[in-house]
Write an enzyme that holds these catalytic residues in place. Structure first.
Site, PDB file in Angstrom:
ATOM      1  N   ASP A   1     -11.808  24.433  35.323  1.00 36.58           N
ATOM      2  CA  ASP A   1     -12.842  24.568  36.261  1.00 36.58           C
ATOM      3  C   ASP A   1     -12.648  23.291  37.272  1.00 36.58           C
ATOM      4  O   ASP A   1     -11.847  22.433  36.775  1.00 36.58           O
ATOM      5  CB  ASP A   1     -14.089  24.170  35.484  1.00 36.58           C
ATOM      6  CG  ASP A   1     -15.457  24.167  36.717  1.00 36.58           C
ATOM      7  OD1 ASP A   1     -15.344  25.011  37.479  1.00 36.58           O
ATOM      8  OD2 ASP A   1     -16.286  23.412  36.430  1.00 36.58           O
ATOM      9  N   SER A   2     -13.368  23.150  38.364  1.00 33.60           N
ATOM     10  CA  SER A   2     -12.917  22.145  39.397  1.00 33.60           C
ATOM     11  C   SER A   2     -13.678  20.738  38.499  1.00 33.60           C
ATOM     12  O   SER A   2     -13.156  19.787  39.085  1.00 33.60           O
ATOM     13  CB  SER A   2     -13.870  22.472  40.481  1.00 33.60           C
ATOM     14  OG  SER A   2     -14.992  22.754  40.322  1.00 33.60           O
TER      15      SER A   2
ATOM     16  N   CYS B   1     -14.352  28.535  36.885  1.00 30.80           N
ATOM     17  CA  CYS B   1     -14.692  28.143  38.203  1.00 30.80           C
ATOM     18  C   CYS B   1     -15.168  29.609  39.180  1.00 30.80           C
ATOM     19  O   CYS B   1     -14.011  30.185  39.299  1.00 30.80           O
ATOM     20  CB  CYS B   1     -13.798  27.237  38.562  1.00 30.80           C
ATOM     21  SG  CYS B   1     -14.199  26.750  40.590  1.00 30.80           S
TER      22      CYS B   1
ATOM     23  N   GLU C   1     -24.248  16.889  38.663  1.00 26.54           N
ATOM     24  CA  GLU C   1     -23.253  15.866  38.391  1.00 26.54           C
ATOM     25  C   GLU C   1     -24.339  14.461  38.350  1.00 26.54           C
ATOM     26  O   GLU C   1     -23.591  13.664  37.513  1.00 26.54           O
ATOM     27  CB  GLU C   1     -22.557  15.634  39.481  1.00 26.54           C
ATOM     28  CG  GLU C   1     -21.590  16.921  40.060  1.00 26.54           C
ATOM     29  CD  GLU C   1     -20.190  17.175  39.185  1.00 26.54           C
ATOM     30  OE1 GLU C   1     -19.671  16.126  38.807  1.00 26.54           O
ATOM     31  OE2 GLU C   1     -19.945  18.226  39.029  1.00 26.54           O
TER      32      GLU C   1
ATOM     33  N   CYS D   1     -22.023  30.164  39.858  1.00 24.49           N
ATOM     34  CA  CYS D   1     -21.513  28.735  40.113  1.00 24.49           C
ATOM     35  C   CYS D   1     -21.699  28.067  38.705  1.00 24.49           C
ATOM     36  O   CYS D   1     -22.688  28.077  38.163  1.00 24.49           O
ATOM     37  CB  CYS D   1     -22.196  28.003  41.208  1.00 24.49           C
ATOM     38  SG  CYS D   1     -21.407  26.163  41.268  1.00 24.49           S
TER      39      CYS D   1
ATOM     40  N   HIS E   1     -22.266  25.160  37.917  1.00 31.35           N
ATOM     41  CA  HIS E   1     -23.336  24.268  37.389  1.00 31.35           C
ATOM     42  C   HIS E   1     -24.560  24.732  37.360  1.00 31.35           C
ATOM     43  O   HIS E   1     -25.559  24.052  36.760  1.00 31.35           O
ATOM     44  CB  HIS E   1     -23.101  23.112  38.675  1.00 31.35           C
ATOM     45  CG  HIS E   1     -21.917  22.355  38.547  1.00 31.35           C
ATOM     46  ND1 HIS E   1     -20.697  22.668  38.708  1.00 31.35           N
ATOM     47  CD2 HIS E   1     -21.847  20.910  38.647  1.00 31.35           C
ATOM     48  CE1 HIS E   1     -19.839  21.792  38.845  1.00 31.35           C
ATOM     49  NE2 HIS E   1     -20.761  20.584  38.698  1.00 31.35           N
TER      50      HIS E   1
END
Ligand code: DGL
Length: 262
Positions: free
Chosen positions: A7-8, A70, A146, A178, A180
């Site tokens: 993932d990023s 991702c 984040e 996504c 997140h």
């Protein structure tokens, strides 16, 4: 069996967690490209280059299956990854779409990064099945997660700002496109009661059943390209327990260059 997941950043750990819940014995190697996150506002060429480097690193660790956790990389780079690596490559888009279509009257919302929405990857697959699709980029969700801002007034306001229009559209299903967003699922569900919220991370774990056997020693290795702020606390929030992060400490392109030379 050894499965590589990339993932990023840290968000893809939601996919790792879902895979671990289903496959206790698999050996999992995770790479989070924390030095270069976010991918979601970059060009397709850059997302492809970064994805190839992440995959190269995981292949050098001996993985036999690649999971592109991702959504941005899945929607922009999956074909290139499949062409370049001789192992099964699973993305999150197809499993998410499959799960969404299991039970819908045909009005589906998709939220993701700007790059994922711009790619139209979810849209194209859903529309092929005759669904009416409403997509929206929600770029502020990533920094909220984040920062560990998962509940309270600020994330509630951001959720309302982005998702109000879905109330008016009368969707019955919303895809969290996504990595997140599953961490904001509770707030999203509260804001859209009665809408089925589809989490691609669970869907990809189900899909993996057709590719792997639950065999191995059950080890998990976590690699990151940078020790980003809050890394340890985010790992704990997402995985539900403290975990050891290994930091590569050098540019990923140099790591993969070295591997290809050796
Ligand atoms: N992992 C990305 C995705 O699922 C979100 C974060 C980013 O923009 O890199 O699209």
């Amino acid at each position: 069996m050894k499965v590589g997941i990339f993932d990023s950043g840290v968000g893809g750990l939601t996919v790792l967690r879902a895979i671990r819940e289903r496959f206790s014995n698999l050996d999992l190697v995770y790479l989070g490209d924390t030095a270069r996150v976010p991918y979601g506002n970059r060009s397709r060429e850059t997302v492809i280059r970064y994805s190839l480097e992440c995959a190269e690193f995981l292949i050098s660790k001996g993985v036999e299956v690649l999971v592109v956790a991702c959504n941005t990389a899945s929607s922009q780079a999956i074909d290139v990854l499949r062409e370049n690596f001789p192992v099964p490559v699973l993305g999150v888009v197809e499993p998410g779409v499959k799960k969404a279509l299991e039970s819908t009257s045909g009005r589906i919302g998709v939220i993701g990064t700007q790059a994922t929405v711009r790619s139209g990857a979810y849209q194209k697959l859903l529309e092929r099945s005759g669904a009416e699709v409403f997509s929206k980029a929600c770029p502020l969700f990533v920094p909220l997660v984040e920062e560990g801002l998962l509940e309270g007034e600020i994330p509630e306001k951001v959720v309302a700002m982005y998702l109000q229009e879905f109330k008016e559209k009368g969707i019955d299903t919303l895809i969290l496109g996504c990595t997140h967003y599953p961490l904001l699922k509770k707030l999203i569900q509260e804001f859209l009661p009665g809408v089925r919220v589809v989490d691609s991370s669970e869907a990809v774990a189900v899909e993996l059943e057709s590719v792997v056997k639950n065999e191995g020693s059950g080890e998990t290795e976590l690699y990151f390209t940078d020790r980003s702020q809050n890394l340890e606390s985010l790992l704990e929030i997402i995985l539900g327990e403290p975990a050891k992060a290994r930091i590569l400490g050098e540019d990923l392109s140099r790591v993969s260059e070295r591997n290809s030379l050796s």
